[in-house]
Structure formats: C-alpha cells, structure tokens
Write an enzyme that holds these catalytic residues in place. Structure first.
Site, short mmCIF file in Angstrom:
data_model
loop_
_atom_site.label_atom_id
_atom_site.label_comp_id
_atom_site.label_asym_id
_atom_site.label_seq_id
_atom_site.Cartn_x
_atom_site.Cartn_y
_atom_site.Cartn_z
N ASP A 1 1.19 -1.02 0.21
CA ASP A 1 0.28 -0.28 0.22
C ASP A 1 1.37 1.24 0.00
OD1 ASP A 1 -2.20 -1.56 0.06
OD2 ASP A 1 -2.08 -1.88 1.63
N1 URA Z 1 -1.32 -5.90 4.11
C1 URA Z 1 -1.65 -4.72 3.87
O1 URA Z 1 -2.68 -4.12 3.88
N2 URA Z 1 -1.42 -3.94 2.70
C2 URA Z 1 0.57 -3.75 2.47
O2 URA Z 1 1.09 -3.22 1.57
C3 URA Z 1 0.14 -5.26 2.73
C4 URA Z 1 -0.14 -6.52 3.19
#
Ligand code: URA
Length: 230
Positions: free
Chosen positions: A102
């Site tokens: 993310d």
């Molecule tokens: N899980 C999430 O919620 N975000 C990420 O960036 C990676 C795994």
C-alpha cells in the site's frame, strides 16, 4: 516453451529435423547441449544451433528495494511517485513488482522482469511466508493469535485466509507472517478486531529479507545466490 516447439516454430526446421537435431545434441540452451524435447526455452535463454545463435536471450533482472512511505506500487501513476521511479536502470518498462504494498506501507519490495520467478514468490500455493512488522492504534490481544491461525473469512473474495502466525512484540506491536497477499490483507485482518494499523513494514518474503543497509528509497540488484533461493 518446450525446445521442440521453439525449434519447430522457426521457418527453417520441420518436426523431423527438430527430432534429429536434438538426438544429435546440436542444440544448446545456455551453453548446455540438450536432447530432451521437453527442455525449457525461456525469453532469457540463449539458444544455439552448432555455432549459430538462434536466440540471444535477454538478461533477467532482479532488484530489492526498500520502499519508502508515500509512493505507489505501480509502474505508472499520474499523481504520485511510483516505486519504479526509484529504480535508476536502463529500460525499466519491462520490470514489474512481485507483491504490491500500500501507499504508506514500507519495506521489502522485489522488482524483476522474470514473470515465472515473481509468480513463485507470490502464489499462495507456494506458501512462502511474507513477514510484516505491524503497529496498531489499540492493544493487540492474545486472542488474535488463535483467530489469525484459524484463518479469517473475507466475504468480498468468499474465502478464508490461510493460517497466519502472529508474534506479539509489545502492547501495540506485532510481527505477522502470512502466505498470501490478498488486497489490504494485514489491515483487514486487524480490522476484524476494529484495530487500525498505523504502521506496516514488510521485513521478509520467503528466504529474502530486506537488506538492513538499504535506506528507504534505496535499492540493489539481487545476488545470483538470492535469485536461486526462489
Ligand atoms: N497488507 C496490507 O494491508 N497492506 C500492505 O501494504 C501489505 C499487506
């Protein structure tokens, strides 16, 4: 692609000739003479017929990046910097990300042009653990451990997550190991307990750990030994 199919696709050889060339061991893949018609030719393979190069093979490339916060796991984005903007290499257009993170998640990101390699790394079937350091808004209860180990039902995908390992590091800190990479998976797992993830950092993907000498935004090429691990 199988080497017999690769050779038959060339206008100069028919199937009979292909069989013979292989029996006579006149075909080499990456310097090794092959006789097995099922031997694999990849886009990265160098294929030779006697002393003639039939396919030079393009170089396979593998990088480890320390993803900083505030950048997008995409090859292009109209608004924000992308992780590929941080890779200063010729011809980045054939590179892709093995396992997105993310916007504000930090840590280990692997980038390559080798699709088979990145699939092995990210497919849930291979069960390679992805390990995250997590900080949350509320305290993390001991009971999370059992719930995560049992798997959580994700209604949107209509699936139950694979067993995940949770290690409590402090009241609001934990290390989580998951073998899948569902959309926002870690945040949704903690969201099950209405506990917001405030910091998320990927430390490891299977046998590959983030190199501690890489500052956020820095990257390096993987070594041959690291590539072989996947
Ligand atoms: N899980 C999430 O919620 N975000 C990420 O960036 C990676 C795994």
């Amino acid at each position: 692609m199988r080497v017999d199919r690769f050779l038959s696709n060339l206008p100069r050889f028919n199937r009979q000739q292909v069989r013979l060339l292989l029996v006579e061991r006149r075909i080499r893949i990456d310097g090794q003479a092959v006789s097995d018609p099922r031997a694999e030719v990849r886009e990265f393979s160098c294929v030779e017929f006697d002393d003639e190069v039939l396919q030079a093979g393009k170089p396979a490339r593998y990088f480890m990046l320390h993803k900083p916060p505030g950048c997008v796991s995409a090859t292009r984005d109209p608004e924000h910097p992308t992780v590929l903007d941080l890779i200063h290499e010729p011809d980045t257009t054939d590179l892709h990300i093995a396992g997105r993170l993310d916007f504000n998640t930090t840590g280990l990101m692997l980038i390559t042009n080798d699709g088979a390699w990145s699939r092995r790394l990210t497919q849930p079937q291979t069960k390679l653990p992805k390990v995250y350091y997590v900080e949350t808004e509320q305290d993390i209860g001991e009971h999370y451990i059992h719930t995560f180990a049992q798997g959580l039902y994700f209604a949107f995908e209509d699936l139950t997550t694979q067993p995940a390992g949770l290690e409590l590091l402090g009241p609001k800190q934990a290390r989580l190991s998951i073998v899948e990479g569902r959309y926002h998976q870690v945040k949704r797992m903690f969201g099950h307990f209405d506990n917001k993830v405030l910091r998320l950092h990927r430390e490891r993907m299977g046998p590959l750990a983030l190199d501690a000498t890489l500052a956020p935004g820095e990257y390096r090429a993987l070594t041959a030994a690291e590539i072989q691990l996947i």
